[in-house]
Motif scaffolding. Structure first.
Motif, short mmCIF file in Angstrom:
data_model
loop_
_atom_site.label_atom_id
_atom_site.label_comp_id
_atom_site.label_asym_id
_atom_site.label_seq_id
_atom_site.Cartn_x
_atom_site.Cartn_y
_atom_site.Cartn_z
N ARG A 1 56.98 34.06 25.39
CA ARG A 1 55.74 34.09 26.18
C ARG A 1 55.70 32.90 27.11
O ARG A 1 56.41 31.90 26.92
N ARG A 2 54.85 33.03 28.14
CA ARG A 2 54.64 31.93 29.08
C ARG A 2 53.14 31.73 29.27
O ARG A 2 52.40 32.71 29.46
N HIS A 3 52.71 30.50 29.21
CA HIS A 3 51.31 30.14 29.44
C HIS A 3 51.18 29.56 30.85
O HIS A 3 51.86 28.58 31.18
N ASN B 1 44.15 33.04 46.47
CA ASN B 1 44.95 31.85 46.21
C ASN B 1 45.44 31.81 44.77
O ASN B 1 46.60 31.46 44.50
N THR B 2 44.57 32.18 43.84
CA THR B 2 44.95 32.20 42.43
C THR B 2 46.07 33.20 42.19
O THR B 2 47.03 32.92 41.46
N ASP B 3 45.97 34.38 42.80
CA ASP B 3 47.00 35.39 42.64
C ASP B 3 48.33 34.89 43.21
O ASP B 3 49.40 35.14 42.63
N ALA B 4 48.27 34.19 44.33
CA ALA B 4 49.49 33.64 44.93
C ALA B 4 50.14 32.62 43.99
O ALA B 4 51.37 32.60 43.82
N LEU B 5 49.32 31.76 43.39
CA LEU B 5 49.86 30.79 42.43
C LEU B 5 50.51 31.51 41.25
O LEU B 5 51.62 31.16 40.83
N GLY C 1 54.82 32.22 39.59
CA GLY C 1 55.30 32.12 38.22
C GLY C 1 55.53 33.47 37.58
O GLY C 1 55.55 33.59 36.35
N ALA C 2 55.70 34.51 38.43
CA ALA C 2 55.97 35.88 37.96
C ALA C 2 54.83 36.43 37.11
O ALA C 2 55.05 37.13 36.11
N ALA C 3 53.59 36.11 37.51
CA ALA C 3 52.41 36.64 36.84
C ALA C 3 51.44 37.15 37.90
O ALA C 3 51.68 36.98 39.11
#
Length: 382
Positions: free
Chosen positions: A273-275, A306-310, A314-316
């Motif tokens: 998993r990734r946080h 902007n949040t979606d771009a960030l 990170g592949a999320a």
């Protein structure tokens, strides 16, 4: 994930079977404060039973209050406090009208983990060979009354750094996320920023290395003369390749461009998993300018973009968010913002609280945590 009458939750289950649960409970506004506390506690207990969560799975709780100086004593006498849980208490009034709201984080693992209280402000959680330090309610406890946000910020980071050093860790290599609260962000933010910049430089955190994911926002602790308080999360056993940083310079500029020192987002990767820790994100463009001044709904759209771009760096995506915390400068903007967010994320735990952002022209800021699957057997387990 699901939601029901002011109660919502979202669960992530990795391939190992370890579950992470984020639970949101917001009390009805037509109850007295004591009745609201009882409502939150009763429904929180019900949720733990519904999700088959034993008390020892609780790791972190943040309690949002409308009037912390008058309400904190009641919280201390309630069942919401537990010595083996990291408890954050902050004055950021919930804007659906209640006096209290709760965000709870639980980890349900196949193998038990241990929790150890290092001090009243620091809880160490040891799981699968990694030590997770949750530091909450960091403040000077009214001992520093000089009206200096600079001195109080230094004292708070000195506290965190000392505890990290006792555990053979340090601020630069192990602190992942901070939440910094100021009583009047329009007045005291600059002092905090200047002090933090100096602290980071002394600890080897510069524009040429990296910073720490953070939110700096209006809020208050339960001590009358504290201007600054902080919560923090650190992983004391990070290994090479486990941590990375979220950026998309087509949407947002580096924070150093406007002389502040925090990461837009930080990812901690584990075997399965990734946080993704998203810092406070506002309606800003790649030049560092405020986008859509005066229009909170357009600012919300840009902040989410902007949040979606960030996250995509990170592949999320936004769909991977486990909760969304929204800060509003003007309480009159609540209804419109709430309507948009509930339509777009109907089942996601969402908190909308009053908290002015560091620039007056920013009417809204958002943050949260996303979790995604990962497949890297060389990394530690979570």
């Amino acid at each position: 994930m699901a939601s029901n009458r002011g109660i919502s939750w979202k669960t992530f289950t990795g391939d190992s079977g370890t579950e992470e649960h984020f639970i949101s409970i917001q009390a009805p506004e037509d109850l007295s404060f004591k009745e609201q506390v009882a409502f939150v506690n009763a429904n929180y207990c019900d949720m733990q039973r519904q999700l088959s969560l034993s008390p020892d799975t609780a790791v972190f709780r943040r309690i949002f209050l409308s009037d912390v100086l008058n309400q904190a004593s009641f919280i201390r006498e309630s069942d919401l406090l537990d010595d083996m849980v990291a408890i954050s208490i902050v004055q950021q009034p919930p804007l659906q009208g209640s006096k209290i709201a709760l965000l709870a984080y639980h980890v349900k693992a196949l193998q038990p983990f241990t929790k150890r209280r290092l001090s009243s402000k620091h809880l160490l959680v040891e799981k699968d060979g990694q030590r997770h330090l949750w530091s909450t309610r960091l403040c000077t406890c009214d001992h520093e009354t000089s009206n200096s946000s600079e001195k109080q910020t230094k004292a708070i980071f000195d506290d965190l750094s000392a505890v990290l050093a006792e555990q053979k860790a340090n601020l630069a290599d192990h602190c992942v996320r901070t939440w910094i609260y100021m009583k009047d962000v329009d007045v005291f933010y600059k002092g905090m920023v200047d002090s933090r910049r100096d602290i980071f430089s002394k600890h080897g955190l510069t524009a040429n290395t990296h910073y720490i994911a953070s939110t700096g926002i209006q809020g208050a602790c339960s001590h009358r003369f504290d201007l600054v308080s902080m919560d923090a999360y650190s992983n004391l056993d990070l290994v090479s390749g486990q941590i990375s940083y979220l950026n998309d310079f087509d949407y947002l500029c580096p924070t150093k461009d406007y002389n502040v020192t925090f990461e837009r987002g930080t990812t901690v990767s584990y075997k399965e998993r990734r946080h993704h820790y998203i810092s406070g994100t506002a309606s800003i463009d790649k030049q560092g300018d405020v986008v859509h001044p005066g229009d909170v709904l357009l600012q919300l759209d840009r902040a989410l973009e902007n949040t979606d771009a960030l996250l995509k760096s990170g592949a999320a995506t936004l769909d991977d968010m486990m909760y969304l915390l929204v800060y509003l400068r003007d309480i009159a903007d609540f209804q419109g913002v709430n309507r948009v967010l509930r339509a777009r994320f109907p089942d996601l735990p969402i908190f909308i609280v009053q908290g002015a952002v560091c620039r007056p022209a920013w009417l809204i800021e958002i943050e949260g945590v996303a979790i995604t699957k990962n497949h890297n057997p060389l990394l530690p387990s979570f």
